[in-house]
Design an enzyme around this catalytic site. Structure first.
Site, PDB file in Angstrom:
ATOM      1  N   GLU A   1       0.830  -1.198   0.000  1.00 25.33           N
ATOM      2  CA  GLU A   1       0.000   0.000   0.000  1.00 25.33           C
ATOM      3  C   GLU A   1       0.868   1.253   0.000  1.00 25.33           C
ATOM      4  OE1 GLU A   1      -3.383   0.458   2.412  1.00 25.33           O
ATOM      5  OE2 GLU A   1      -3.862  -1.669   2.501  1.00 25.33           O
ATOM      6  N   GLY A   2       0.508   2.193  -0.836  1.00 24.76           N
ATOM      7  CA  GLY A   2       1.276   3.418  -0.996  1.00 24.76           C
ATOM      8  C   GLY A   2       2.236   3.343  -2.162  1.00 24.76           C
TER       9      GLY A   2
END
Length: 646
Positions: free
Chosen positions: A558-559
């Site tokens: 994530e990110g």
């Protein structure tokens, strides 16, 4: 531009706010100042107005020259266009300029075109310019047609000028608040109010860490961005100095601090700027059919920036939320793996830090409260949920105060996918097996046994809470846990400060689902670059109305997935802002020497002269095709046409 980097400044303020005095203080050190007076003299019998004008004149140093533009409002644009680089212009004020513009003696006039001319002149002006204007957006709607016409025209002028200026400052009770940029420019820092002593950093914050990456074979080092780390306490702390309890004007305050409650009225993006920006794309000078589905990026950026010509996001901050979930939801996760990833990001290492460095983004690692096993007990207490929401809000506020233009929201932690699946099941009625992704071991194998344990944990949690309230805070307490709660606070705080958020992964979209009950406006400030092939993200995006821009099915964490797509999104925005209008649509580019300009001789049905002698409009007649039709087998000597006829 001036040597300090600021060329044009708009000073806004209410009546008797001190805006004129502040504007004058910005140019006191300038060697050559030309004062441009826009206000009319007024009624000779109005002694109070004459006294005000005399007070303005008395404050001007004798070395300043004064120029009047009251006779012709369009002359102000000419004054700006003809100003020399060594000059400094002080225009006081736009309220008087609009008054003259709407004067019946100057009508009929195209007010919109005149305001656009003024904004264009500001963008190309080589001199330093300080403009003063009343802020009418905070006042009541006037009860008279003339009053409404004035506020509408002045509001449009303020928006156009603010968009064209390098800096905008709002003066309230003599105190300047810099709106664009959020910090006072260095050139004017000495004129602003004295700064208060900086508050001590929270005891839980660690010093920024700057790290470098160097390839073993001699590739030059890449300077990584600062890694800011914050740790959220697991219990509410309302003692003085705690950032969670810091006051916020956007929400009600009680003795215990910030109140986040259902049904909050937060700002919406500009509903007109987005469609205008997309329509503008069809006029740009590109050889092909345009940006395809990526025109949604331009529309989103235009709506969130409030302008039909949005700029590429400059300052970007990545918020990585780190917190584990106990119980069966974390089945198959390697013990300590999420802590290793968080420490890696703090040290400026790993995929996320490298991608942040490539994008010039700051990376902030945030430790959130650990969540209990949701199948056995609530993941958090209600007090912890309140604190987590406030903390997420403050994280967004801190980013906005630092000038961040885009937030990228990511998470790392054991059990985050199961918690997101439980939230989706509670808010969208999803079946856990349909929104839980496969469990992949550290060796790349699929662990179906761990996946079944996760499904069972979500099922048991939903059964345990079957009679519980489905309110936003109750869902966060029972199922969501610390990361989803802090992420929800981030979305709400970013919405309040008009900062768009690039979502990436199940935690962000789960927070988007919960935020609907607290403030439905939050989802309109969210952008989803790629669904990553994750079933939970697919479902939540469909419910929230967030169409993924790409279908890359990245799975870098994530990110990191969003940062891979960020350069493409920035390129699209930069291209849409820089390209001129096609010459055939009046773009201003002349045809090359020796080539004749295209002969456009089509009737204009909007032309007032295109009428019958009796004044009525003629009946529309379908024009005959100039070449063979689609069913013809004859050769077509007409060139193939694209999306734009020239």
């Amino acid at each position: 531009m001036s040597v300090q980097g600021w060329n044009t400044v708009l000073v806004l303020g209410g009546i008797r706010s001190g805006k004129s005095e502040f504007a004058e203080s910005l140019v006191t050190d300038a060697p050559v100042v030309r004062y441009v007076a826009t206000a009319p003299e007024g009624d000779p019998e109005d002694t109070e107005w004459a006294t005000r004008l005399a007070a303005h004149r008395a404050r001007r140093p004798g070395s300043w020259t004064t120029e009047e533009t009251t006779e012709d409002p369009r002359r102000l644009a000419d004054v700006l266009a003809s100003a020399e680089p060594n000059e400094t212009l002080l225009v006081d004020d736009l309220g008087g300029w609009v008054t003259v513009l709407l004067d019946p003696d100057h009508q009929p006039a195209d007010d919109v075109a005149t305001i656009a001319e003024l904004a264009d002149a500001l963008r190309t002006c080589s001199a330093r310019v300080v403009l003063v204007s009343p802020e009418v957006g905070l006042s009541l709607v006037p009860t008279t047609p003339l009053g409404r016409a004035f506020t509408d025209a002045l509001g449009a002028a303020n928006r156009a000028v603010a968009d064209a200026c390098d800096a905008v400052v709002l003066v309230v009770a003599g105190q300047p608040v810099w709106l664009k940029p959020v910090a006072a420019p260095a050139a004017y820092a000495s004129t602003a109010a004295p700064a208060e002593p900086a508050a001590p950093a929270p005891a839980t914050a660690t010093a920024p860490v700057v790290a470098t990456l160097a390839d073993a074979e001699g590739i030059p080092e890449v300077q990584l961005p600062d890694v800011l780390t914050h740790t959220a306490p697991t219990v509410p702390n309302q003692e003085p100095g705690n950032p969670w309890a810091a006051p916020t004007m956007a929400l009600p305050m009680v003795a215990t601090g910030l109140v986040i409650q259902p049904g909050m009225e937060l700002p919406m993006p500009d509903e007109y700027a987005g469609p205008q920006a997309v329509d503008r794309l069809a006029t740009l000078d590109v050889p092909g059919a345009g940006l395809g589905v990526l025109d949604r990026v331009v529309g989103f950026a235009a709506a969130t920036q409030g302008t039909p010509t949005p700029q590429a996001w400059g300052s970007v901050r990545v918020l990585l939320l780190h917190g584990d979930h106990a119980g069966g939801g974390s089945a198959g996760a390697v013990a300590g793996e999420s802590a290793r990833r968080a420490a890696q990001a703090r040290a400026g290492q790993g995929a996320l830090a490298r991608l942040a460095a490539e994008n010039g983004a700051s990376l902030q690692v945030v430790d959130v409260p650990a969540s209990a096993a949701m199948e056995d007990e609530p993941a958090l207490t209600l007090d912890q949920v309140e604190s987590a929401l406030r903390y997420g809000w403050r994280l967004a506020e801190q980013a906005a105060d630092a000038g961040v233009q885009l937030l990228v929201l990511g998470a790392c932690g054991a059990g985050t996918e199961a918690a997101a699946a439980a939230v989706l099941a509670a808010t969208a009625g999803a079946e856990p097996p349909t929104v839980l992704g496969r469990v992949i071991t550290d060796t790349g194998e699929i662990d179906d046994a761990a996946w079944m344990v996760r499904c069972a944990a979500v099922r048991d949690a939903l059964h345990r809470t079957r009679r519980s309230s489905r309110g936003a805070k109750d869902i966060l307490a029972e199922l969501g846990g610390g990361d989803v709660a802090v992420a929800t606070g981030v979305l709400l705080g970013a919405t309040a400060r008009r900062v768009p958020v690039l979502l990436d992964g199940p935690v962000g979209v789960a927070a988007g689902m919960v935020s609907r009950d607290l403030a439905g406006q939050a989802r309109h400030w969210c952008l989803l670059a790629d669904h990553g092939g994750h079933p939970a993200v697919r479902l939540a995006a469909d419910v929230l109305g967030l169409t993924p821009l790409l279908d890359l099915r990245l799975d870098l964490g994530e990110g990191a997935n969003a940062l891979v797509a960020l350069p493409l999104l920035r390129s699209v925005l930069a291209l849409s802002a820089a390209l001129p209008v096609h010459p055939s649509l009046g773009g201003g580019e002349a045809a090359p020497t020796g080539e004749a300009a295209p002969n456009i001789d089509e009737p204009s049905y909007l032309d007032a002269s295109n009428t019958d002698p009796d004044g009525t409009e003629p009946d529309f007649a379908e024009p005959e095709p100039a070449g063979p039709g689609p069913a013809s087998t004859g050769a077509d000597d007409q060139p193939a046409s694209g999306w734009r006829a020239v």
